[in-house]
Design a protein around this motif. Sequence first.
Motif, short mmCIF file in Angstrom:
data_model
loop_
_atom_site.label_atom_id
_atom_site.label_comp_id
_atom_site.label_asym_id
_atom_site.label_seq_id
_atom_site.Cartn_x
_atom_site.Cartn_y
_atom_site.Cartn_z
N ILE A 7 0.86 -1.20 0.00
CA ILE A 7 0.00 0.00 0.00
C ILE A 7 0.89 1.25 0.00
CG2 ILE A 7 -1.61 1.36 1.42
CD1 ILE A 7 -2.88 -1.36 2.27
N SER A 8 1.90 1.23 0.88
CA SER A 8 2.82 2.37 0.96
C SER A 8 3.50 2.60 -0.39
CB SER A 8 3.85 2.08 2.06
OG SER A 8 4.92 2.97 1.95
N GLU A 9 3.97 1.53 -1.01
CA GLU A 9 4.71 1.69 -2.27
C GLU A 9 3.82 2.16 -3.41
OE1 GLU A 9 7.29 -1.69 -2.87
OE2 GLU A 9 8.22 -1.23 -0.93
N LYS A 13 3.78 5.74 -5.66
CA LYS A 13 3.77 5.82 -7.13
C LYS A 13 2.49 6.47 -7.64
CE LYS A 13 6.61 1.71 -7.69
NZ LYS A 13 6.48 0.26 -7.50
N GLY A 14 1.58 6.82 -6.73
CA GLY A 14 0.34 7.49 -7.13
C GLY A 14 -0.64 6.57 -7.82
N ARG A 15 -0.56 5.26 -7.57
CA ARG A 15 -1.44 4.29 -8.26
C ARG A 15 -2.75 4.15 -7.48
NH1 ARG A 15 2.14 0.77 -11.05
NH2 ARG A 15 0.28 -0.32 -11.81
N ALA A 16 -3.59 5.17 -7.63
CA ALA A 16 -4.80 5.26 -6.79
C ALA A 16 -5.71 4.03 -6.85
CB ALA A 16 -5.58 6.53 -7.14
N PRO A 17 -6.06 3.51 -8.06
CA PRO A 17 -6.98 2.36 -8.08
C PRO A 17 -6.38 1.14 -7.35
CG PRO A 17 -6.81 3.35 -10.26
CD PRO A 17 -5.74 3.99 -9.41
N ILE A 18 -5.05 0.94 -7.50
CA ILE A 18 -4.44 -0.22 -6.84
C ILE A 18 -4.41 -0.01 -5.32
CG2 ILE A 18 -2.41 -1.74 -6.71
CD1 ILE A 18 -1.82 -1.12 -9.56
N VAL A 19 -4.14 1.23 -4.92
CA VAL A 19 -4.14 1.51 -3.48
C VAL A 19 -5.52 1.17 -2.90
CG1 VAL A 19 -4.07 3.38 -1.78
CG2 VAL A 19 -2.30 3.24 -3.53
N LYS A 20 -6.56 1.61 -3.63
CA LYS A 20 -7.93 1.35 -3.18
C LYS A 20 -8.16 -0.17 -3.02
CE LYS A 20 -12.53 2.53 -4.71
NZ LYS A 20 -13.32 2.90 -5.87
N GLU A 21 -7.76 -0.91 -4.05
CA GLU A 21 -7.92 -2.38 -4.02
C GLU A 21 -7.16 -3.01 -2.84
OE1 GLU A 21 -6.48 -4.34 -7.57
OE2 GLU A 21 -7.87 -3.14 -8.76
N ALA A 25 -8.30 -5.17 0.33
CA ALA A 25 -7.76 -6.51 0.56
C ALA A 25 -7.19 -6.62 1.98
CB ALA A 25 -6.67 -6.81 -0.48
N ALA A 26 -6.55 -5.55 2.45
CA ALA A 26 -5.99 -5.57 3.81
C ALA A 26 -7.10 -5.67 4.84
CB ALA A 26 -5.14 -4.32 4.04
N LEU A 27 -8.19 -4.94 4.60
CA LEU A 27 -9.34 -5.05 5.51
C LEU A 27 -9.88 -6.48 5.51
CD1 LEU A 27 -11.28 -1.77 4.60
CD2 LEU A 27 -10.32 -2.30 6.85
N ASP A 28 -9.96 -7.06 4.30
CA ASP A 28 -10.48 -8.43 4.18
C ASP A 28 -9.57 -9.43 4.90
OD1 ASP A 28 -12.48 -7.34 2.68
OD2 ASP A 28 -11.66 -7.95 0.73
N GLU A 29 -8.27 -9.11 4.97
CA GLU A 29 -7.32 -9.98 5.70
C GLU A 29 -7.47 -9.83 7.21
OE1 GLU A 29 -3.13 -9.64 4.81
OE2 GLU A 29 -3.48 -9.91 2.68
N GLY A 30 -8.26 -8.83 7.62
CA GLY A 30 -8.48 -8.63 9.06
C GLY A 30 -7.52 -7.63 9.69
N ILE A 31 -6.76 -6.91 8.87
CA ILE A 31 -5.86 -5.88 9.42
C ILE A 31 -6.72 -4.68 9.83
CG2 ILE A 31 -3.87 -4.39 8.92
CD1 ILE A 31 -3.00 -6.50 6.86
N SER A 32 -6.40 -4.07 10.96
CA SER A 32 -7.25 -2.99 11.46
C SER A 32 -7.11 -1.74 10.58
CB SER A 32 -6.89 -2.63 12.90
OG SER A 32 -5.69 -1.91 12.93
N LEU A 37 -4.13 2.66 7.94
CA LEU A 37 -3.92 4.10 7.81
C LEU A 37 -2.48 4.47 8.17
CD1 LEU A 37 -5.16 6.96 7.40
CD2 LEU A 37 -5.70 6.98 9.83
N GLU A 38 -2.05 4.01 9.36
CA GLU A 38 -0.76 4.48 9.86
C GLU A 38 0.43 3.80 9.19
OE1 GLU A 38 -1.06 4.18 14.11
OE2 GLU A 38 -2.49 5.85 14.20
N LYS A 39 0.34 2.46 9.04
CA LYS A 39 1.52 1.73 8.55
C LYS A 39 1.54 1.58 7.03
CE LYS A 39 1.79 -0.74 12.91
NZ LYS A 39 1.42 -1.96 13.62
N GLY A 40 0.39 1.85 6.39
CA GLY A 40 0.34 1.78 4.93
C GLY A 40 0.29 3.17 4.31
N LEU A 41 -0.87 3.82 4.47
CA LEU A 41 -1.09 5.10 3.77
C LEU A 41 -0.19 6.22 4.29
CD1 LEU A 41 -5.01 4.87 3.68
CD2 LEU A 41 -3.46 4.54 1.75
N LEU A 42 -0.20 6.43 5.62
CA LEU A 42 0.59 7.54 6.16
C LEU A 42 2.10 7.28 6.01
CD1 LEU A 42 -1.44 8.64 9.32
CD2 LEU A 42 -1.23 9.83 7.15
N ALA A 43 2.48 6.00 6.12
CA ALA A 43 3.90 5.66 5.93
C ALA A 43 4.33 6.04 4.50
CB ALA A 43 4.13 4.17 6.18
#
Length: 210
Positions: A7-9, A13-21, A25-32, A37-43
């Motif tokens: 997600i961070s990477e 790269k500004g790959r918005a649709p992939i970030v969304k996906e 997927a991370a939510l579906d894996e059960g990640i909070s 937010l903190e370890k993916g997007l904000l990082a």
Amino acid sequence: MAILDEISEFLQKGRAPIVKEKVQAALDEGISAKDILEKGLLAGMGVVGEKFKNNEVFVPEVLIAARAMNMGVAVLKPYLAEDGVESKGTAVIGTVKGDLHDIGKNLVKMMLEGKGINVIDLGTDVAPETFVQAAIDNNADIICCSALLTTTMGEMKNVVECAKEKGIRDKVKIMVGGAPVTQSFCDSIGADCYTSDAASAADAALAFCS
Ligand code: B1M
């Protein structure tokens, strides 16, 4: 947690649709939602910020990264908000005059809404008089000001002064935040509260409302 690095990477790269996906997927894996937010997007946005500072990337790259950030945050929104909470109070929020950064402001807004606070979003580049008039018109409990530039944070003092001039200073709490803002700055301008992140801002706002 490889997906958080992805997600961070992709955000960098500004790959918005992939970030969304990937966020879904991370939510579906059960990640909070908080960790995503903190370890993916904000990082990822942190890396972009460093590169921007060092002239390794420029405004267009930062803008597309910001768009990817916003798309990722939109997927998280229902998970960050607490469902079914009643309105606890009203806040007006905006980024101060001269400042167009809105990602942090939007996060604060989302967290406040999650606590059941009704939020009137004035957007970016908001003049002190606009903050104060909106607080009067909506009988707001709190004015929330965000600033990301050292050159614009001084506008927060003007918001405090304007609230005094319009006679509402004792009726409204003024909260400030954003990367260059500190507790000592908050104290020096006579604002009521500084918090360093959106979740703490929501806790403080809720305390003011109750
Ligand atoms: Co800008 N920019 N930018 N930028 N930009 C910074 C802020 C900068 C630190 C980059 C750098 O040099 N390292 C630097 C400021 C330097 C300084 O003042 N000391 C900078 C600059 C210089 C500029 C321009 C002047 C660049 C230029 O044109 N030459 C220009 C100014 C435009 C303007 O506003 N007039 C500019 C433009 C832009 C873009 C438009 C390209 C884009 C904004 C897109 C958008 O927001 N829609 C952008 C971005 C994205 C950044 C960085 C990379 C990321 C900011 C961000 O969104 N962070 C940033 C570098 C960085 O911060 N590392 C940078 C993520 C966000 C969640 O964090 O907003 O801090 P933040 O919010 C946090 C906390 O601060 C807190 O909660 C959030 C976390 O939970 N918080 C609050 C925020 N508000 C709060 C309010 C509260 C409480 C907490 O209570 C009310």
